[in-house]
Design a protein around this motif. Structure first.
Motif, PDB file in Angstrom:
ATOM      1  N   ILE A  83      -4.242  79.280  28.903  1.00  0.00           N
ATOM      2  CA  ILE A  83      -4.544  79.474  27.478  1.00  0.00           C
ATOM      3  C   ILE A  83      -3.322  80.029  26.758  1.00  0.00           C
ATOM      4  N   SER A  84      -2.704  81.054  27.313  1.00  0.00           N
ATOM      5  CA  SER A  84      -1.524  81.652  26.666  1.00  0.00           C
ATOM      6  C   SER A  84      -0.337  80.702  26.661  1.00  0.00           C
ATOM      7  N   LEU A  85      -0.152  79.935  27.725  1.00  0.00           N
ATOM      8  CA  LEU A  85       0.949  78.963  27.737  1.00  0.00           C
ATOM      9  C   LEU A  85       0.738  77.903  26.653  1.00  0.00           C
ATOM     10  N   ASN A  86      -0.502  77.490  26.446  1.00  0.00           N
ATOM     11  CA  ASN A  86      -0.802  76.514  25.389  1.00  0.00           C
ATOM     12  C   ASN A  86      -0.606  77.112  24.003  1.00  0.00           C
ATOM     13  N   LYS A  87      -1.214  78.254  23.750  1.00  0.00           N
ATOM     14  CA  LYS A  87      -1.223  78.847  22.406  1.00  0.00           C
ATOM     15  C   LYS A  87       0.120  79.469  22.026  1.00  0.00           C
ATOM     16  N   CYS A  88       0.795  80.075  22.971  1.00  0.00           N
ATOM     17  CA  CYS A  88       2.015  80.823  22.660  1.00  0.00           C
ATOM     18  C   CYS A  88       3.296  80.029  22.893  1.00  0.00           C
ATOM     19  N   TYR A  89       3.244  79.026  23.742  1.00  0.00           N
ATOM     20  CA  TYR A  89       4.456  78.288  24.092  1.00  0.00           C
ATOM     21  C   TYR A  89       4.341  76.783  23.823  1.00  0.00           C
TER      22      TYR A  89
END
Length: 155
Positions: A83-89
């Motif tokens: 989720i963080s790799l998708n949303k933040c990167y």
């Protein structure tokens, strides 16, 4: 001759024991962790004087965020990372909990972008150096920041 053998045997034993002592004194990186990331934990933050509460899901081993994982892992911890790799990167991973080649490549991308060691493995350096996706409990605001940083998330 037997005295010479005895001295040689004692010398060899001393060398071996000092090597064992050295081995015990230097723990491998995995030993510094609570274990393999097997779930995620929710961290909350009230930002500044705002009454908004934000939450982020962080990979964990039981309740400890001191965990590690790499290709082959399959858990809610991997989902939190995805989720963080998708949303933040800006990655486009399927949030399926499977740490396969696409998740490894996305993690390497994020590690490189943040100036971390690029190995595609998740551990303390990645947890502390990557941005995490935070959302507001009511759902309308979100942002990406590191754990423990004071931040203001824009609408």
């Amino acid at each position: 001759m037997s005295t010479l053998r005895a001295k040689a045997g004692l010398s060899t034993a001393a060398v071996l024991l000092s090597g064992v002592g050295l081995g015990l004194a230097t723990a491998s990186p995995a030993e510094a962790y609570a274990g393999y990331c097997n779930k995620s934990v929710t961290r909350s933050s009230a930002l500044g004087s705002l009454s908004f509460a934000f939450e982020a899901k962080i990979p964990a081993h039981d309740k400890s965020m001191d965990c590690y994982m790499n290709r082959g892992a399959n858990s809610a911890a991997v989902e939190a990372l995805q989720i963080s790799l998708n949303k933040c990167y800006g990655r486009s991973l399927d949030v399926d909990g499977d740490f396969g080649p696409a998740t490894e490549a996305a993690l390497k991308y994020a590690q490189g972008k943040e100036g971390l060691g690029v190995d595609g493995k998740y551990g303390k350096e990645s947890r502390e150096g990557l941005d995490w996706y935070w959302d507001q409990r009511s759902g309308s605001r979100w942002g990406c920041v590191r754990l423990g940083e004071y931040h203001h998330i824009e609408a």
